[in-house]
Design an enzyme around this catalytic site. Structure first.
Site, mmCIF file in Angstrom:
data_model
loop_
_atom_site.group_PDB
_atom_site.id
_atom_site.type_symbol
_atom_site.label_atom_id
_atom_site.label_comp_id
_atom_site.label_asym_id
_atom_site.label_seq_id
_atom_site.Cartn_x
_atom_site.Cartn_y
_atom_site.Cartn_z
ATOM 1 N N ASP A 129 0.172 9.005 1.244
ATOM 2 C CA ASP A 129 0.809 10.226 1.080
ATOM 3 C C ASP A 129 2.187 10.330 0.938
ATOM 4 O O ASP A 129 3.032 9.546 1.524
ATOM 5 C CB ASP A 129 0.533 10.999 2.295
ATOM 6 N N GLU A 136 -5.739 18.714 6.008
ATOM 7 C CA GLU A 136 -4.729 18.045 6.259
ATOM 8 C C GLU A 136 -3.486 18.372 5.278
ATOM 9 O O GLU A 136 -3.626 19.208 4.444
ATOM 10 C CB GLU A 136 -5.042 16.503 5.903
ATOM 11 N N ASP A 172 0.989 16.178 10.246
ATOM 12 C CA ASP A 172 1.462 16.219 8.868
ATOM 13 C C ASP A 172 2.409 17.501 9.048
ATOM 14 O O ASP A 172 2.300 18.571 8.417
ATOM 15 C CB ASP A 172 0.365 16.647 7.883
ATOM 16 N N PHE A 225 3.111 8.694 10.832
ATOM 17 C CA PHE A 225 2.173 9.332 9.842
ATOM 18 C C PHE A 225 3.057 10.389 9.180
ATOM 19 O O PHE A 225 4.282 10.470 8.959
ATOM 20 C CB PHE A 225 0.858 9.996 10.624
ATOM 21 N N SER A 226 2.351 11.082 8.236
ATOM 22 C CA SER A 226 3.249 12.015 7.521
ATOM 23 C C SER A 226 3.881 12.929 7.773
ATOM 24 O O SER A 226 3.768 13.351 9.055
ATOM 25 C CB SER A 226 2.019 12.886 6.625
ATOM 26 N N TRP A 247 0.948 -1.319 -0.208
ATOM 27 C CA TRP A 247 -0.032 0.003 0.022
ATOM 28 C C TRP A 247 0.719 1.179 0.026
ATOM 29 O O TRP A 247 1.869 1.252 0.736
ATOM 30 C CB TRP A 247 -0.723 0.007 1.124
ATOM 31 N N GLN A 307 3.967 7.172 2.531
ATOM 32 C CA GLN A 307 3.290 6.327 3.619
ATOM 33 C C GLN A 307 2.999 5.086 2.954
ATOM 34 O O GLN A 307 2.539 4.880 1.669
ATOM 35 C CB GLN A 307 1.815 7.115 3.983
ATOM 36 N N TRP A 339 -4.548 -0.109 3.702
ATOM 37 C CA TRP A 339 -3.999 0.815 4.621
ATOM 38 C C TRP A 339 -3.694 0.102 6.054
ATOM 39 O O TRP A 339 -4.494 -0.687 6.358
ATOM 40 C CB TRP A 339 -4.845 1.836 4.916
#
Length: 413
Positions: A35, A219, A164, A94-95, A32, A51, A59
């Protein structure tokens, strides 16, 4: 990371054999992707992090994948950069972004999502963390002092959906922007922080508020220079929006919110800034899923200022290196001829179209792609300024000059 790399390799053969797998859109070897993260142009090399779930094409268990390129077209896959610790404090990475510190140390900044944050559906409990890279930006180790930013930096304000990180420099200082949603605020905010070291941050307030007409949070904020102006991009749980203005008094001043991309699949932008004065934007293409893979990167786009604080956007010139065999169709359609011409056969599954139209008396024009019984129509409504591509529809914010305009489109697998 070793376990993730082995899972990635096990799925690679299956993913490579999928006929629907994109040919010139970047994607991982398997698994997968969502971002893009940490886009950086450093010493002649473009670095792309993203990601990534290396275990399956859906995900979950979010890592940071990594690739590099010298031309934005041909990419070399590198070892996974970040893997979540898997403990209570870190279930996902996360991002975030990548920057080079004053002493030359590469630093990744990312949002750490732990169990408490997962239980709140990522509304609360996130932290911002750092990792240090080697000179080649290949091997990474997490900062022992993580997190480098906690919610407490806001002096009691309860910021939701806080994530982010994206950094930029101005007047010798490092600045960082984060998305957030304050209580009672429907459209979200871009929050601003300042540092000398990329590790010790102070909260400087709100850089800008989200688009109030959308009534939703945001976001993936990006903030970068285009010419002598500043562009702010956000992903408001829908098509990407932007404002162009000035960075004054640690605030984004001026500009109206505009659509950066009308499609529903393009999301979560990142910017390669500083490449010979160019600003290059990429995003995640949501939705495509094949056998052993899911998601891909958009084609890189160069953005320029185009008057009235609007951005002009076009695919980077490096993509022309992909061109091979050329087929030309030239014809004139007169009233009463049925309104169509015969096309040409393209044996490849990856094609670039450049169509020039000159229309004297018509309400619409376009073309149709056919593959067996499947048909995909691309139509341009000259009266309303609209475009339809399959299920995607948009009304453009600029007029189409029917006397002569060019359409460029890319078909990939």
């Amino acid at each position: 990371i070793g376990c993730a790399m082995r899972a990635l390799e096990r799925g690679a053969m299956r993913a490579r054999s999928c006929r629907a797998r994109p040919r010139f859109h970047f994607l991982p070897r398997s698994g997968w992707m969502n971002d893009p993260n940490g886009t950086l142009f450093h010493e002649g090399v473009y670095h792309l992090f993203y990601q990534h779930n290396p275990y399956r094409p859906r995900w979950g268990r979010i890592h940071w994948g990594h690739a590099r390129s010298r031309d934005l077209v041909h990419w070399e896959h590198l070892p996974i950069a970040l893997a979540p610790d898997g403990g209570i404090a870190e279930r996902h990475c996360f991002s975030g972004c990548c920057a080079i510190a004053a002493d030359g140390t590469p630093i990744l900044l990312y949002t750490r999502i732990g169990l408490a944050s997962l239980l709140s559906m990522a509304r609360r409990g996130a932290d911002q963390c750092a990792a240090f890279g080697d000179a080649e930006l290949v091997a990474w180790s997490k900062h022992p002092g993580n997190p480098v930013l906690r919610e407490s930096v806001h002096h009691g304000a309860r910021i939701r959906h806080w994530r982010d990180p994206y950094v930029f420099r101005d007047a010798g200082d490092w600045y960082l922007v984060l998305a957030g949603l304050e209580p009672g605020e429907p459209a979200g905010s871009v929050l601003l922080y300042r540092s000398q070291t990329l590790l010790d941050w102070e909260y400087r307030g709100r850089l800008a508020s989200g688009d109030p007409s959308l009534d939703r949070g945001i976001e993936c904020p990006n903030y970068f220079q285009v010419g002598d102006r500043w562009a702010l991009l956000v992903s408001p749980y829908g098509p990407v929006r932007y404002r162009v203005g000035e960075f004054q008094g640690e605030r984004h001043i001026g500009g109206t919110w505009r659509s950066f991309d009308h499609g529903r699949a393009f999301y979560a932008t990142q910017t390669f800034d500083g490449d010979r004065g160019r600003a290059i934007v990429v995003g995640w293409i949501r939705g495509p899923r094949g056998d052993g893979w899911a998601g891909c990167l958009s084609l890189p786009r160069e953005v320029r200022l185009d008057g009235d604080d609007a951005l002009s956007i076009e695919p980077v010139r490096e993509l022309e290196a992909l061109r091979r065999d050329h087929r030309r169709i030239e014809a004139e359609v007169a009233a009463g001829d049925g309104g169509a011409i015969e096309g040409a056969i393209f044996p490849a599954r990856a094609v670039e179209f450049r169509a020039h139209y000159e229309v004297s008396n018509a309400d619409a024009c376009g073309f149709e792609l056919r593959s067996g019984a499947d048909r995909h129509r691309f139509a341009i409504d000259l009266r309303r300024g609209g475009i339809a591509s399959g299920a995607e529809q948009a009304t453009l914010s600029f007029p189409i000059d029917a006397r002569g305009f060019e359409l460029r489109a890319f078909l990939d697998a």
